[in-house]
Design an enzyme around this catalytic site. Structure first.
Site, short mmCIF file in Angstrom:
data_model
loop_
_atom_site.label_atom_id
_atom_site.label_comp_id
_atom_site.label_asym_id
_atom_site.label_seq_id
_atom_site.Cartn_x
_atom_site.Cartn_y
_atom_site.Cartn_z
N GLU A 428 -6.24 1.66 -14.36
CA GLU A 428 -5.12 0.91 -14.93
C GLU A 428 -5.45 0.48 -16.35
OE1 GLU A 428 -4.45 -2.67 -12.69
OE2 GLU A 428 -3.14 -3.53 -14.21
N ASP A 501 -6.68 -3.56 -11.22
CA ASP A 501 -7.15 -4.95 -11.22
C ASP A 501 -6.88 -5.61 -9.87
OD1 ASP A 501 -8.22 -5.09 -13.72
OD2 ASP A 501 -6.31 -5.58 -14.69
N ASP A 503 -5.39 -8.11 -9.00
CA ASP A 503 -4.31 -9.10 -9.06
C ASP A 503 -3.01 -8.46 -8.58
OD1 ASP A 503 -3.57 -7.41 -11.07
OD2 ASP A 503 -4.02 -8.79 -12.71
N ASP A 505 -0.35 -7.44 -10.16
CA ASP A 505 0.05 -6.25 -10.92
C ASP A 505 -0.76 -5.03 -10.51
OD1 ASP A 505 2.13 -7.09 -12.38
OD2 ASP A 505 0.97 -7.61 -14.19
#
Ligand code: 1YM
Length: 634
Positions: A428, A501, A503, A505
């Protein structure tokens, strides 16, 4: 046993063949039930329920009760004929005892009976007895109630009569407590049982399965008079069907039983679920091939006859955009092939399914011209999209002509050209991509950075998918093509690792990529080639660095080390320096990878539709629940 039963050859005690003893089962349990983890534990239930389902398929039973008891044991009860209790001619003990204590004992050699026996199923009730610290069977048959108990497969006493009952009141009840010295967990999960029982009930219309969990009082009843018609509607429930009434046909020919339900939706995905003797044939096989050929032919015939489509014929892919179909066959002697033994091999099935499906589809189209027209128009749209996509693909290819060997310019490839040792990291963001390029072992690790969020393929038509640069980069890098053209021998990497990541997103990006792989390269998931890299959330420093993967773990570590100190929270992969990235997420010796597997295509499909639908809540929930699991079973 009455004369009538003897004459029909349904059950003859002397037919029960005994292959070997049960010692081997406890010695190598995984050989019989796949594993000794959660999956293997649930296999025990499937084994016992399969027996009851066999009895239902033979037309002798309509209700199966499954109870998760408070003491951790499970009870499965059916209202079939009851396992025979008369003395076995060879062993001179009750046939019930032979069925429970000898491996592979089964009486169903008459090929007119369909038996659930594919993959790992069908090893029999004896395996369950051997892997249970305690098991009890009660049989009601011929006006009497019989009972026998077992400890790790050994009878505690001879089969005994414990009471009387009405002659018409018959059935088998099995209660077992899995052996906790064999299984890593002995806790049954309502959700896993629920999914499979719903499927069994859809596939055997009229059969009622009642699931009760005593500790919570939860109860579910699975009972569908509509069978596959309800199944196909259920699969489409969060989609937009283009005709209310599914196409449905059922046929019995040459001891083969065929049942199909078909309903198109306004989406673009193909979703053909197939079953053989209620076993989900994830890899398809001759029944699916026969169905697909028939569907393509029937739609082309209709279009040509009514002069709707001029010129080029519609291809299989064209007529299957937006198709949801359930193909269920019952075959007396199924041959299972393929990597996961979930592909039907019986050649005779293809032609029979083809001719039945052809006749039924053509008849339906003649009788429902409005639906037929809509289906043909939908396929023609797919055809136009395919032609446009081809142009778009050619364009992308030409654009890439200047990059090495037609590979995407953004790909930092590895130097090895051996697929088995090569890995592709899909990363990403450009900044994390940059760190990953520095961190990697160039020899066998390739890096493909992604710009922003990948396309949601669930919501895009083929033209859009194939004109999307990021998606095309992934396809070209992997090298094996997509859909039916997917060719595993062209695969450039044996591991495709999604690194995003830790998180929300990142989890979203991960699910978007998984959706793409599930829809366009399902064989990669089936083959176990897709992985998710788990990156740490924190670094705790005290003399040495500890990488921490969850908040819970952080609490524990901080408590153990005696208060916080030095806790660094990683906001993203891009924040780690290359050394850290290598240590935590890329070094094969220290990294944590989750392999993505498809356990059940029905469940996976539902999960993906819910995940990628408009509703945000279920997606958030899924991500929160699954993102850190050790093995993701979509
Ligand atoms: C809760 C589990 O095992 N039901 C069950 C098993 C059998 C029969 C009926 C049965 C089969 C036949 C004839 C036949 C089994 N019988 C045998 C064997 N429920 C559960 N219900 N009569 C009864 O196949 O001809 C094995 S399983 F071998 F004894 F026939």
């Amino acid at each position: 046993m009455g004369d009538k039963e003897k004459a029909s050859g349904e059950y003859k005690a002397e037919n029960i063949k005994v292959l070997e003893g049960l010692e081997g089962v406890r010695h190598r349990p995984a050989m019989y039930i796949g594993s000794t983890s959660k999956t293997g534990l649930h296999h025990l239930v499937w084994e016992v329920v399969d027996n009851a389902v066999d009895e239902a398929m033979a037309g002798h039973c309509d209700t199966i009760d499954v109870t998760l008891n408070k003491d951790g044991s499970v009870t499965v009860e059916d209202n079939g004929r009851g396992i025979p209790t008369d003395p076995h001619p060879q062993y001179k003990v009750s046939t019930l005892q032979v069925v429970v204590t000898k491996l592979h004992a089964g009486g169903k050699f008459d090929k007119s009976n369909y038996k659930v026996s594919g993959g790992l199923h069908g090893v029999g009730i004896s395996v369950v007895a051997a892997l249970s610290k305690h098991m009890k069977v009660i049989v009601k048959r011929g006006g009497k109630k019989y009972q026998q108990e077992y400890v790790i497969g050994k009878p505690k006493y001879d089969v005994k009569v414990i009471g009387e009952c009405d002659k018409k009141d018959t059935g088998t009840m099995v209660t077992f407590s899995p052996d906790d010295t064999i299984f890593t967990t002995t806790k049954f999960e309502f959700g896993i049982l629920e999914t499979r029982f719903r499927e069994i009930a859809f596939l055997n219309k009229g059969v009622k399965i009642v699931l009760v969990e005593e500790s919570s009082g939860k109860k579910e009843v699975f009972h569908y008079e509509g069978g596959l018609i309800e199944f196909v509607k259920w699969v489409n429930h969060n989609k937009d069907p283009i005709h209310a009434k599914p196409v449905y046909f059922v046929k019995e020919q040459d001891k083969l039983f065929i049942e199909c339900a078909v309903q198109y939706n306004a989406g673009y995905q193909e979703n053909v679920l197939s079953f053989v003797n209620t076993i989900n044939t994830i890899e398809g096989g001759t029944h699916v091939a026969g169905f697909k050929t028939a569907l393509t032919r029937a739609i082309n015939d209709y279009a040509n006859k009514n002069k709707i489509n001029k010129g080029e014929n519609l291809t299989g892919d064209d007529v299957r955009e937006g198709l949801t179909a359930i193909v269920s066959v019952k075959v007396p002697e199924p041959q299972f092939e393929g990597q996961t033994k979930t592909k039907l091999g019986n050649n005779e099935v293809k032609g029979i399914v083809d001719s039945c499906a052809s006749a039924a589809m053509s008849e339906f189209f003649e009788e429902n011209p409005t639906v037929a027209k809509r289906v043909v128009e939908k396929a023609m749209e797919a055809q136009q999209a395919r032609n446009a996509a081809k142009k778009a693909k050619d364009l992308v290819r030409r654009k890439n002509a200047f990059s090495v060997g037609g590979l995407p310019g953004k790909l930092a490839d590895c130097s090895s050209n051996k697929t088995e040792e090569s890995e592709l990291y899909i990363v990403e963001g450009d900044s994390a991509g940059g760190s990953a390029k520095m961190a990697r072992n160039k020899e066998f690790q390739a890096i493909l950075p992604l710009k922003g969020k990948p396309l949601n393929v669930e919501k895009a038509n083929t033209v859009k998918v194939f004109s999307n640069e990021e998606i095309m980069n992934i396809i070209t890098a992997i090298g094996a093509g997509v859909g039916e053209q997917f060719d595993v021998t062209k695969l450039r990497y044996s591991k495709v690792i999604i690194m995003s990541d830790a998180d929300v997103d990142g989890a979203h990006i991960m699910t978007l990529l998984l959706t793409f792989f599930f829809r366009f390269m399902p064989k990669l998931i089936e083959g176990g080639n897709i992985y998710i890299a788990v990156s740490p959330l924190y670094k705790v420093r005290k003399r040495v660095d500890h990488y921490v993967y969850s908040d819970e773990e952080l609490k524990k570590i901080v408590a153990k080390l005696g208060g916080t100190v030095n806790v660094q929270r990683f906001k993203g992969l891009g924040e780690m320096n290359p050394d850290q990235l290598w240590d935590t997420t890329m070094n094969p010796k220290t990294r944590l990878l989750n392999r993505v597997t498809i356990e059940d295509a029905v469940k996976a499909n539902d999960v993906f539709s819910r995940l990628m639908g408009d509703d945000v809540e279920p997606r958030k929930q899924f991500i929160a629940e699954r993102a850190s699991e050790a093995q993701i079973d979509i």
